[in-house]
Write an enzyme that holds these catalytic residues in place. Structure first.
Site: not given
Ligand code: NDP
Ligand code: 2IT
Length: 444
Positions: A89, A110, A113, A125, A164-165, A208, A239, A376
């Site tokens: 997952k 992961q 986590k 992943k 997603g991520d 998240t 997100n 999830s």
């Molecule tokens: P999104 O794609 O929704 O948003 C990512 C954000 O981070 C955007 O604002 C993006 O800017 C910015 N970003 C990405 N790469 C860079 C970079 N190299 N330098 C500066 N800013 C950057 O992703 P999420 O919000 O889903 O994910 C954000 C983080 O949270 C990640 O590390 C992900 O692994 C983690 N995460 C996500 C989960 C989820 O449920 N979605 C769960 C657990 C962890 P721009 O639009 O300009 O690229």
């Molecule tokens: O980093 C993470 O935990 C995620 N991007 C969410 C993974 C999931 O299966 O919901």
């Protein structure tokens, strides 16, 4: 040579050119010394060597055609890291920086986590070096269809359940799901983060970010403190960042800065989240335009400067290694009290050391951002039972899970004489169940 040192040395020699994977493995393995010395049978069973080697790595070609008729080829990845406690997952990341090192660090994190959530999910992943930015919906759809045409033979509701991520949200999950269903002729919970009309769970979108704030609030409560009146900085505006901002504001905090990969906005009056949502969720635009729409807000090109803004709470929610040693020192100098990692591995090893030395309450990613994957798993439970729970029910469960993760890692840290060291606490608490399951299942 000690067991951990030997395994880390082998890992670096056998996986050259994978710095993010080395970094995550170093952080995890160096915390596990105390449990390994209590359980000498783990070394005899080659437990660590097996733990750090993915069960399966899938690499594939993703060809697709853009709107002008040009052919593009991207790399596709799925790392099925560990299935000891449940089906693989973990999310899919679409970003030009994606490579095997990044997917392996994310997969390794992961595993622990998912164990911390207390739910039956293993670690995996995947993703691609595809960049969804600037692509039309039709191009994103064709890319997702091509990606899933290969991935569908490796995943399944009881085998491996992606989500997603970065760069993969509701739109991408929809296209991926449609293609899976078309090829396999199965309407099942093979992906999470699905839309509400085709099997998704209420509160997964928020999970998240909300979860991060629930855990931070619990850490505050245990210290007689709260979000009320706190100044908060949140990096990212995707997100995780958006829903962390929403919940922190609901609890009375003032969020003064956010960024995207081009630069950051500072709004001393407090971020207007509806403007951010319009720019990011509706228009897929750049955060720069916030300053054109909100009086008094200032835009700065470049990201680093955000950490120089004085705050009580920092919630890095964008990507790995956003906070290095120098940024951590600046935050500490300016009086930060809590750092909650919404992104995966947003703080470098040197940055973590700065926070720990300063006594900052540091909530590591694998615990603090576990609310997404936990929800999830709640989506998977609803899919299996063919029932849906209300928003309040899912949100209540999420809050309970985040609070119990906080207390489990706190207790694990105390048990091993490292009170307040949540990096060690999270690794030790997460590893326990995975190690027990791997030992019970023999050398596999
Ligand atoms: P999104 O794609 O929704 O948003 C990512 C954000 O981070 C955007 O604002 C993006 O800017 C910015 N970003 C990405 N790469 C860079 C970079 N190299 N330098 C500066 N800013 C950057 O992703 P999420 O919000 O889903 O994910 C954000 C983080 O949270 C990640 O590390 C992900 O692994 C983690 N995460 C996500 C989960 C989820 O449920 N979605 C769960 C657990 C962890 P721009 O639009 O300009 O690229
Ligand atoms: O980093 C993470 O935990 C995620 N991007 C969410 C993974 C999931 O299966 O919901």
């Amino acid at each position: 040579m000690r067991y951990v040192e030997r395994v880390l040395e082998q890992l670096k020699a056998k996986n050259p050119g994978e710095p993010e994977f080395h970094q995550a493995a170093t952080e995890i393995l160096t915390s596990l010394e105390p449990v390994l010395s209590r359980h000498p049978e783990y070394e005899a069973a080659g437990l660590l060597e097996r733990f750090i080697e993915p069960e399966r790595v899938i690499l594939f070609r993703v060809p697709w055609v853009d709107d002008k008729g040009c052919v593009h080829v991207n790399k596709g990845y799925r790392v099925q890291f560990n299935s000891a406690i449940g089906p693989y997952k973990g999310g899919l990341r679409f970003h030009p920086s994606v490579n095997l090192s990044i997917i392996k660090f994310l997969g390794l994190e992961q595993i622990l986590k998912n164990s911390l959530t207390g739910l039956p999910i293993g670690g995996g992943k995947g993703g691609s070096d595809f960049d969804p930015k600037g692509k039309s919906d039709a191009e994103v759809m064709r890319f997702c269809q091509s990606f899933m045409t290969e991935l569908c033979r490796h995943v399944g509701q009881d085998t491996d359940v992606p989500a997603g991520d970065i760069g993969v949200g509701g739109r991408e999950i929809g296209y991926l799901f449609g293609q899976y269903k078309r090829i396999r002729n199965e309407h099942v919970g093979v992906l999470t983060g699905r839309g509400l009309s085709y099997g998704g769970s209420l509160a997964r979108t928020e999970a998240t970010g909300y979860g991060l704030v629930y855990m931070t609030a619990e850490a505050m409560k245990c210290r007689g403190d709260s979000f009320e009146g706190k100044t908060v900085i949140i990096s990212g505006s995707g997100n995780v960042a958006i829903y962390a901002c929403e919940k922190a504001q609901t609890l009375g905090a003032k969020v003064v800065a956010m960024y995207d990969s081009n630069g950051y906005i500072y709004d001393k009056n407090g971020i207007k989240l509806n403007v951010i949502k319009d720019i990011k969720e509706v228009e897929r635009g750049r955060i720069k335009t916030y300053a054109d729409r909100v009086d008094g807000a200032i835009y700065h090109e470049g990201c680093k400067g955000i950490w120089a803004i004085p705050c009580d709470v920092a919630l890095p929610c964008a990507t790995q290694n956003e906070i290095d040693e120098a940024s951590a020192k600046l935050l500490v100098k300016n009086g930060v009290k809590y750092v909650g990692e919404g992104a995966n591995m947003p703080t470098t090893l040197e940055g973590i050391a700065v926070f720990q030395k300063a006594g900052t309450v540091f909530l590591p990613a694998k615990a603090a951002n576990a609310g997404g994957v936990a929800t999830s798993a709640l989506e998977m439970a609803q899919s299996s039972s063919r029932l849906f729970w209300t928003f309040e029910e899912v949100d209540r469960k999420l809050k309970g899970i985040m609070e119990s993760i906080y207390h489990n890692m706190d207790e694990a840290a105390r048990e091993y004489g490292m009170e307040g060291n949540y990096v060690a606490g999270a690794n030790l608490a997460g590893f326990k169940k995975v190690a027990e399951a791997m030992m019970a299942q023999g050398i596999v």
